[in-house]
Design a protein around this motif. Structure first.
Motif, PDB file in Angstrom:
ATOM      1  N   VAL A 174       0.851  -1.202   0.000  1.00  0.00           N
ATOM      2  CA  VAL A 174       0.000   0.000   0.000  1.00  0.00           C
ATOM      3  C   VAL A 174       0.880   1.242   0.000  1.00  0.00           C
ATOM      4  N   ILE A 175       1.856   1.277   0.904  1.00  0.00           N
ATOM      5  CA  ILE A 175       2.684   2.490   0.985  1.00  0.00           C
ATOM      6  C   ILE A 175       3.606   2.589  -0.240  1.00  0.00           C
ATOM      7  N   LEU A 176       4.037   1.452  -0.778  1.00  0.00           N
ATOM      8  CA  LEU A 176       4.845   1.525  -2.007  1.00  0.00           C
ATOM      9  C   LEU A 176       4.006   2.104  -3.155  1.00  0.00           C
ATOM     10  N   VAL A 269       7.943  -3.629  -5.364  1.00  0.00           N
ATOM     11  CA  VAL A 269       9.245  -3.340  -4.739  1.00  0.00           C
ATOM     12  C   VAL A 269       9.662  -1.930  -5.130  1.00  0.00           C
ATOM     13  N   ALA A 270      10.484  -1.314  -4.272  1.00  0.00           N
ATOM     14  CA  ALA A 270      11.160  -0.075  -4.658  1.00  0.00           C
ATOM     15  C   ALA A 270      12.554  -0.482  -5.103  1.00  0.00           C
ATOM     16  N   ALA A 271      12.873  -0.213  -6.357  1.00  0.00           N
ATOM     17  CA  ALA A 271      14.158  -0.617  -6.932  1.00  0.00           C
ATOM     18  C   ALA A 271      15.245   0.363  -6.494  1.00  0.00           C
ATOM     19  N   PRO A 272      16.524  -0.044  -6.608  1.00  0.00           N
ATOM     20  CA  PRO A 272      17.606   0.868  -6.246  1.00  0.00           C
ATOM     21  C   PRO A 272      17.509   2.150  -7.079  1.00  0.00           C
ATOM     22  N   ASP A 276      10.897   5.610  -4.086  1.00  0.00           N
ATOM     23  CA  ASP A 276       9.769   5.807  -5.008  1.00  0.00           C
ATOM     24  C   ASP A 276      10.011   5.184  -6.385  1.00  0.00           C
ATOM     25  N   ALA A 277      11.107   4.449  -6.532  1.00  0.00           N
ATOM     26  CA  ALA A 277      11.353   3.764  -7.813  1.00  0.00           C
ATOM     27  C   ALA A 277      10.587   2.447  -7.804  1.00  0.00           C
TER      28      ALA A 277
END
Ligand code: MIC
Ligand code: SF4
Length: 642
Positions: A174-176, A269-272, A276-277
């Motif tokens: 949700v937060i992602l 997922v948040a990517a490197p 926010d990626a």
């Protein structure tokens, strides 16, 4: 007109100012928290204020960041903090009792109260209906002394949650999703308030995962209502008497609105290298994973770790993956130990760490060179893991556990049947690791080991500011760039002369030498300068090195407040393109500075190298101007008390 929850809590606590978006308000603070990495400074500052006992309803000092004791430094800090707490009326949560935000939620958080913490993830308390904000240690010290907290009256964003989370999709997703939509700058000047029918399907720890990582939006804070779910959580913590219902009015109005359909979310997922990626796990394919780290204040609740144990039970961690798990609190840890889940985790091959921040702040378990690490944490800024070229993916415990088994970034929906974790009716309650303040404070002597160095203070603001451009940086510079953490640097948090050697060390190794050689300096930045943590060392250490001003396209809230507190002038470009008119090594000059500050928002800057002039803005309130002129809040307060 109906009130939203945020406005209700602010109205209840308003000390001065008008509740008009964008204007400065002051609110009363009911509770404070500190952790050891920011706490030593906060208490040195509190001591300098000369207040005999804390004036808040409740103040807690946690030890959770610097628990590696590979030298005397951290242990010295812990002893100092324990004695300060005893003397000044503060509860002390011993090392091993858990991460500040997790323990505060379990044992101290109360719906409708205000909480100020010297840690940027203090908004975790929003999960239980608190207005919980992160700030620099000095602001927290002032609040402990009974002073109000000053902030800009935020906009309130309604995030309406519809539907229900599907199997293997969790609060982290949700937060992602919110981060994907709003970005790491999207929350600046805003409180994110969650409403809608989906709220009642989320437990308090799940809500806390969402409000915790709302910090990554740059938001002032995030908040959930206090309802029957909140009551059940407090009851399980044996604190039902502290529950009150707290809901927005039915016709409440908001400044902005976002709708999230929980039914449609999938594992993300948040990517490197930015929170926010955000991408779907399924779109990324099977990336090889070298390390999986489960824990941190975002995702280390009982349900999180039970779900991980359920996934790993009877299986083995992939032999190419190192899996580390750090439980969020002693409560969670002991419950897992007693119900057998800990045995399942150990049997699967997990490496179990203490209940602290650990790898989240680079205190151990750095991944190998060039590695991929999947973490349930909230930040993946470059170098934060301790390995400069590692790529960190931020994910839910479900994604993390599935990846630990397969050795590849894995969608947990491939794991088969989903069983939700059943929450116990009563959590295991044992507060013996929380020490109450001394009954006879006069008898307590504060213990100062050699790692506790006195507080440096700034000078008054000069009439003409002539500064060398020490460094020019891009957008989204984080506090991890400015003042890195990790096992080598964190133990120096109470020793500013020593820690200042590391300012910008990952960006430009010569920075501290250059700054010391120059009489007075300025750093030029892009947008969102100072995003990330609340660490005031990112202002205090540059101040110690002679940085007088910061000129950026825009600032992150807490960092800007910290700059003001230490008498560093935060300036922004009126025309962004003027950023191009400055190079590292230039000399900038502002004449009649003290007068110009009084006169209005704009100041004229001359570039002595190129001859160009341009205008900048300060946007400071009269109160902040007075603080800057005196060389910071401590000087200012002392002067006022004279
Ligand atoms: C972090 O997550 O960066 C920290 C370490 O918890 C910081 C505080 C600090 O630097 O001590 C934060 O988030 O405020
Ligand atoms: Fe600790 Fe990490 Fe949470 Fe910061 S984000 S408080 S370092 S667990």
């Amino acid at each position: 007109m109906g009130k939203n929850l945020t406005r209700k809590i602010i109205a209840e606590h308003l000390v001065s100012g008008e509740m008009k978006t964008g204007s400065e308000i002051a609110i009363r603070i009911d509770q404070t928290l500190t952790q050891d990495a920011t706490g030593t400074m906060a208490y040195l500052q509190f001591e300098a204020m000369g207040v005999p006992q804390v004036q808040t309803e409740l103040s807690v000092s946690y030890i959770d960041h610097n628990t590696l004791q590979s030298g005397f430094e951290n242990a010295d800090d812990h002893r100092f903090l324990q004695s300060v707490a005893a003397k000044y009326g503060i509860y002390f949560s011993r090392p091993g009792n858990g991460i500040c935000h997790q323990v505060h939620l379990e044992r101290f958080g109360v719906p409708g109260k205000t909480l100020l913490g010297s840690d940027s993830h203090t908004p975790t308390g929003g999960g239980i209906g608190m207005l919980a904000m992160g700030a620099g240690g000095l602001d927290v010290a002032v609040a402990m002394g009974g002073g109000p907290f000053y902030l800009t009256m935020p906009k309130v964003v309604k995030v309406e949650l519809q539907g229900e989370l599907q199997p293997w999709v969790s609060a982290k997703d949700v937060i992602l999703e919110v981060l994907r939509r709003l970005s790491v700058k999207g929350g600046v000047g805003k409180v994110i308030e969650y409403t809608g029918p989906g709220v009642k399907s989320l437990t308090v720890p799940e809500r806390a995962t969402i409000t915790n990582m709302g910090a990554e939006l740059g938001a002032t804070t995030s908040v959930f209502p206090s309802d029957e779910i909140t009551r059940a959580f407090l009851k399980a913590q044996d604190r039902e008497d502290q529950w009150t219902e707290l809901l927005p009015d039915a016709d409440a109005t908001y400044d902005e609105e976002v709708i999230i359909d929980l039914d449609k979310l999938e594992p993300l997922v948040a990517a490197p290298h930015s929170p926010d990626a955000v991408e779907t796990v399924s779109s990324l394919g099977h990336i090889k994973v070298d390390q999986v780290a489960i824990g941190s204040c975002t995702n280390s609740s009982y349900a999180d770790l039970m779900q991980v144990a359920n996934i790993l039970r009877g299986k083995k961690v992939n032999d190419q993956v190192s899996l580390v798990i750090s439980p969020g609190s002693k409560q969670v840890f002991e419950m897992l130990a007693r119900n057998g889940a800990l045995g399942d985790l150990i049997a699967a091959g997990a490496r179990i760490l203490e209940a602290t921040c650990g790898p989240c702040i680079g205190m151990g378990q750095s991944p190998p060179s060039g590695a991929v690490s999947v973490r349930t944490f909230n930040r993946n800024f470059p170098g934060r893991s301790g390995t400069a070229d590692a790529g960190v993916y931020l994910a839910s415990p479900e994604v993390a556990a599935a990846s630990a088994l397969t050795g590849k970034l894995a969608d947990p929906r491939t794991l088969g049947e989903y069983k939700p974790v059943e929450l116990p009716e009563k959590f295991l309650i044992d507060d013996s690791m929380i020490i109450a303040p001394a009954k006879d404070p006069d008898a307590v002597e504060v213990v100062r080991g050699p790692n506790i160095k006195p507080l440096p203070v700034n000078e008054e603001l000069p009439e003409t500011l002539t500064v060398d451009v020490l460094l020019k940086v891009e957008d989204n510079i984080t506090t991890d760039h400015i003042m890195p953490a990790g096992a080598k640097i964190l133990p120096l948090r109470s020793n500013i002369p020593a820690i200042s050697e590391y300012v910008f060390s990952g960006v430009d190794a010569e920075f501290s030498t250059r700054a010391k050689d120059s009489k007075a300096g300025i750093v030029v930045g892009g947008h969102n300068y100072g995003q990330g943590s609340s660490r005031e060392h990112a202002a205090l250490a540059p101040m110690y090195l002679g940085v007088k001003a910061l000129l950026a396209k825009s600032f992150a809230r807490i960092h800007r407040a910290n700059l003001v507190n230490f008498g560093i002038l935060p300036l922004t470009f009126v025309k962004e393109e003027d950023y191009e008119k400055i190079s590292q090594g230039d000399v900038l000059e502002i004449t009649n500075l003290r007068q110009q500050l009084e006169r209005g928002d704009e100041l004229t800057v001359a570039n002595r190298n190129s001859g160009a002039t341009f205008t900048v803005e300060h946007g400071l309130t009269a109160r902040q101007i007075a603080i800057i002129k005196d060389g910071g809040l401590l000087n200012h307060t002392k002067k006022q008390n004279q």
